[in-house]
Motif scaffolding. Sequence first.
Motif, PDB file in Angstrom:
ATOM      1  N   MET A   1      -0.562   0.765   7.371  1.00 44.67           N
ATOM      2  CA  MET A   1       0.375   1.827   7.061  1.00 44.67           C
ATOM      3  C   MET A   1      -0.369   3.160   7.079  1.00 44.67           C
TER       4      MET A   1
ATOM      5  N   GLU B   1       3.688   7.350   7.342  1.00 44.80           N
ATOM      6  CA  GLU B   1       4.729   6.340   7.123  1.00 44.80           C
ATOM      7  C   GLU B   1       5.065   6.220   5.641  1.00 44.80           C
ATOM      8  N   ILE B   2       4.055   6.268   4.801  1.00 48.26           N
ATOM      9  CA  ILE B   2       4.298   6.210   3.355  1.00 48.26           C
ATOM     10  C   ILE B   2       5.060   7.445   2.894  1.00 48.26           C
TER      11      ILE B   2
ATOM     12  N   ILE C   1       8.651   6.939   3.809  1.00 48.48           N
ATOM     13  CA  ILE C   1       9.305   6.015   2.869  1.00 48.48           C
ATOM     14  C   ILE C   1       9.744   6.785   1.634  1.00 48.48           C
TER      15      ILE C   1
ATOM     16  N   LEU D   1      10.483   0.331   7.540  1.00 51.76           N
ATOM     17  CA  LEU D   1       9.266   0.856   6.913  1.00 51.76           C
ATOM     18  C   LEU D   1       8.901   0.075   5.659  1.00 51.76           C
ATOM     19  N   ARG D   2       9.907  -0.276   4.874  1.00 51.15           N
ATOM     20  CA  ARG D   2       9.639  -1.075   3.668  1.00 51.15           C
ATOM     21  C   ARG D   2       9.045  -2.426   4.031  1.00 51.15           C
TER      22      ARG D   2
ATOM     23  N   LYS E   1       7.344  -3.182   6.701  1.00 51.98           N
ATOM     24  CA  LYS E   1       5.982  -2.950   7.181  1.00 51.98           C
ATOM     25  C   LYS E   1       5.032  -2.728   6.002  1.00 51.98           C
ATOM     26  N   TYR E   2       5.493  -1.995   4.980  1.00 52.37           N
ATOM     27  CA  TYR E   2       4.674  -1.735   3.798  1.00 52.37           C
ATOM     28  C   TYR E   2       4.396  -3.040   3.041  1.00 52.37           C
TER      29      TYR E   2
ATOM     30  N   SER F   1       1.927  -5.120   4.861  1.00 55.92           N
ATOM     31  CA  SER F   1       0.601  -4.523   4.735  1.00 55.92           C
ATOM     32  C   SER F   1      -0.039  -4.896   3.392  1.00 55.92           C
TER      33      SER F   1
END
Length: 69
Positions: free
Chosen positions: A1, A5-6, A9, A33-34, A36-37, A40
């Motif tokens: 991430m 990207e964070i 979010i 995105l959530r 992917k987070y 991660s």
Amino acid sequence: MTDQEIARINELARKSKTEEGLTPDELIEQSQLRRKYIDSVLGSLRGNLDSTKIQHPDGTITPLKKEDK
């Protein structure tokens, strides 16, 4: 991430709490995105657990074993 990207979010989370809300496209982006987070974070945790070793009172060191489900 990435930091971008964070930040995105967080931006989407703030916007979702406003009266305006999120558009359907933004809801999809937020969900992606959530996911992917979360992936991660889980990957990082898995890596840490895989490299964890236990030292026994007799001085021997053994790697942490995966538990069968």
